[in-house]
Design a protein around this motif. Sequence first.
Motif, PDB file in Angstrom:
ATOM      1  N   VAL A 106       0.833  -1.206   0.000  1.00 21.68           N
ATOM      2  CA  VAL A 106       0.000   0.000   0.000  1.00 21.68           C
ATOM      3  C   VAL A 106       0.870   1.261   0.000  1.00 21.68           C
ATOM      4  O   VAL A 106       0.665   2.169  -0.808  1.00 21.68           O
ATOM      5  N   GLY A 107       1.846   1.317   0.889  1.00 20.89           N
ATOM      6  CA  GLY A 107       2.720   2.493   0.965  1.00 20.89           C
ATOM      7  C   GLY A 107       3.473   2.720  -0.336  1.00 20.89           C
ATOM      8  O   GLY A 107       3.570   3.847  -0.817  1.00 20.89           O
ATOM      9  N   ARG A 108       3.994   1.654  -0.894  1.00 18.14           N
ATOM     10  CA  ARG A 108       4.727   1.771  -2.156  1.00 18.14           C
ATOM     11  C   ARG A 108       3.817   2.279  -3.272  1.00 18.14           C
ATOM     12  O   ARG A 108       4.197   3.136  -4.057  1.00 18.14           O
ATOM     13  N   ALA A 109       2.591   1.761  -3.343  1.00 16.07           N
ATOM     14  CA  ALA A 109       1.650   2.208  -4.379  1.00 16.07           C
ATOM     15  C   ALA A 109       1.324   3.696  -4.216  1.00 16.07           C
ATOM     16  O   ALA A 109       1.258   4.437  -5.197  1.00 16.07           O
ATOM     17  N   ILE A 110       1.126   4.128  -2.975  1.00 18.32           N
ATOM     18  CA  ILE A 110       0.837   5.542  -2.713  1.00 18.32           C
ATOM     19  C   ILE A 110       2.023   6.400  -3.134  1.00 18.32           C
ATOM     20  O   ILE A 110       1.862   7.400  -3.844  1.00 18.32           O
ATOM     21  N   LEU A 111       3.230   6.013  -2.714  1.00 17.27           N
ATOM     22  CA  LEU A 111       4.416   6.794  -3.053  1.00 17.27           C
ATOM     23  C   LEU A 111       4.632   6.847  -4.565  1.00 17.27           C
ATOM     24  O   LEU A 111       4.919   7.914  -5.116  1.00 17.27           O
ATOM     25  N   GLU A 112       4.472   5.738  -5.250  1.00 17.80           N
ATOM     26  CA  GLU A 112       4.628   5.724  -6.711  1.00 17.80           C
ATOM     27  C   GLU A 112       3.617   6.644  -7.378  1.00 17.80           C
ATOM     28  O   GLU A 112       3.930   7.333  -8.349  1.00 17.80           O
ATOM     29  N   SER A 113       2.396   6.680  -6.860  1.00 20.69           N
ATOM     30  CA  SER A 113       1.372   7.571  -7.410  1.00 20.69           C
ATOM     31  C   SER A 113       1.771   9.036  -7.225  1.00 20.69           C
ATOM     32  O   SER A 113       1.648   9.849  -8.149  1.00 20.69           O
ATOM     33  N   LEU A 114       2.251   9.373  -6.028  1.00 18.23           N
ATOM     34  CA  LEU A 114       2.674  10.753  -5.766  1.00 18.23           C
ATOM     35  C   LEU A 114       3.869  11.134  -6.642  1.00 18.23           C
ATOM     36  O   LEU A 114       3.924  12.248  -7.185  1.00 18.23           O
ATOM     37  N   GLU A 115       4.803  10.214  -6.805  1.00 15.43           N
ATOM     38  CA  GLU A 115       5.970  10.482  -7.661  1.00 15.43           C
ATOM     39  C   GLU A 115       5.547  10.677  -9.109  1.00 15.43           C
ATOM     40  O   GLU A 115       6.066  11.563  -9.800  1.00 15.43           O
ATOM     41  N   SER A 116       4.604   9.893  -9.571  1.00 11.98           N
ATOM     42  CA  SER A 116       4.104  10.033 -10.942  1.00 11.98           C
ATOM     43  C   SER A 116       3.421  11.384 -11.133  1.00 11.98           C
ATOM     44  O   SER A 116       3.635  12.067 -12.138  1.00 11.98           O
ATOM     45  N   THR A 117       2.620  11.785 -10.162  1.00 11.77           N
ATOM     46  CA  THR A 117       1.961  13.092 -10.216  1.00 11.77           C
ATOM     47  C   THR A 117       2.999  14.206 -10.246  1.00 11.77           C
ATOM     48  O   THR A 117       2.880  15.166 -11.015  1.00 11.77           O
ATOM     49  N   ALA A 118       4.031  14.078  -9.422  1.00 15.97           N
ATOM     50  CA  ALA A 118       5.100  15.084  -9.366  1.00 15.97           C
ATOM     51  C   ALA A 118       5.827  15.167 -10.704  1.00 15.97           C
ATOM     52  O   ALA A 118       6.089  16.268 -11.220  1.00 15.97           O
ATOM     53  N   SER A 119       6.140  14.026 -11.269  1.00 17.68           N
ATOM     54  CA  SER A 119       6.824  13.990 -12.559  1.00 17.68           C
ATOM     55  C   SER A 119       5.963  14.616 -13.654  1.00 17.68           C
ATOM     56  O   SER A 119       6.445  15.412 -14.463  1.00 17.68           O
ATOM     57  N   ASP A 120       4.669  14.274 -13.655  1.00 17.91           N
ATOM     58  CA  ASP A 120       3.734  14.848 -14.638  1.00 17.91           C
ATOM     59  C   ASP A 120       3.624  16.359 -14.499  1.00 17.91           C
ATOM     60  O   ASP A 120       3.353  17.055 -15.475  1.00 17.91           O
ATOM     61  N   ALA A 121       3.850  16.872 -13.281  1.00 16.59           N
ATOM     62  CA  ALA A 121       3.783  18.317 -13.034  1.00 16.59           C
ATOM     63  C   ALA A 121       5.108  19.009 -13.379  1.00 16.59           C
ATOM     64  O   ALA A 121       5.243  20.218 -13.179  1.00 16.59           O
ATOM     65  N   GLY A 122       6.080  18.236 -13.851  1.00 18.88           N
ATOM     66  CA  GLY A 122       7.353  18.821 -14.245  1.00 18.88           C
ATOM     67  C   GLY A 122       8.369  18.936 -13.129  1.00 18.88           C
ATOM     68  O   GLY A 122       9.427  19.554 -13.302  1.00 18.88           O
ATOM     69  N   LEU A 123       8.079  18.343 -11.985  1.00 15.14           N
ATOM     70  CA  LEU A 123       9.040  18.392 -10.884  1.00 15.14           C
ATOM     71  C   LEU A 123      10.182  17.414 -11.168  1.00 15.14           C
ATOM     72  O   LEU A 123       9.977  16.370 -11.783  1.00 15.14           O
ATOM     73  N   GLU A 124      11.368  17.779 -10.729  1.00 16.07           N
ATOM     74  CA  GLU A 124      12.552  16.950 -10.959  1.00 16.07           C
ATOM     75  C   GLU A 124      13.034  16.256  -9.697  1.00 16.07           C
ATOM     76  O   GLU A 124      13.684  15.219  -9.764  1.00 16.07           O
ATOM     77  N   THR A 125      12.736  16.841  -8.542  1.00 13.51           N
ATOM     78  CA  THR A 125      13.236  16.342  -7.270  1.00 13.51           C
ATOM     79  C   THR A 125      12.101  16.319  -6.258  1.00 13.51           C
ATOM     80  O   THR A 125      11.246  17.198  -6.269  1.00 13.51           O
TER      81      THR A 125
END
Length: 171
Positions: A106-125
């Motif tokens: 569950v934690g990994r899925a949540i973190l991967e989702s947040l990272e994907s959202t961040a990447s889609d928003a153009g964030l690098e770090t």
Amino acid sequence: MTPPRVPLREATSADAESIADIHAASIRELGPAAYDDRQVRAWLSNVPPERYPLEDPDHHVVVAELEGGVEIAGFGVLDSDPDGRDDSTGEIGAVCVHPDHAREGVGRAILESLESTASDAGLETLVLTASRNAIDFYRRQGYEGVETVSLEMEAGVGLECLRMRTTLQSA
């Protein structure tokens, strides 16, 4: 072995109480392994339902639903425009799973989702501040420790934590 699919959705204001309950249950269960009783009590005083930025457009909050969508098993918070950071850096505010559902992906899925959202928003770090009991989880996900800090939970009661960061993969 492929981990089970964890259904995620955007959190709504109706989820605030459940999010606070999950956070408190996690602190009660996991906190004593990393902090003393006084620190755990102070930490618990910082999880009221109104604390979570469910209506803030700069924050992305997701919840992991249990089968049938009746109950949530965890939540995560991404701040895509944190104060004091450059435009390419976002901050994970939390990834928290109810202790009954720990080590189920569950934690990994949540973190991967947040990272994907961040990447889609153009964030690098992405940066975050991990409690002692969460450091190993984030290290397994590729985050590196930057510095040890103390977060003041209430007057005179701090929690030693580790600021961590990761560089997002380009899409």
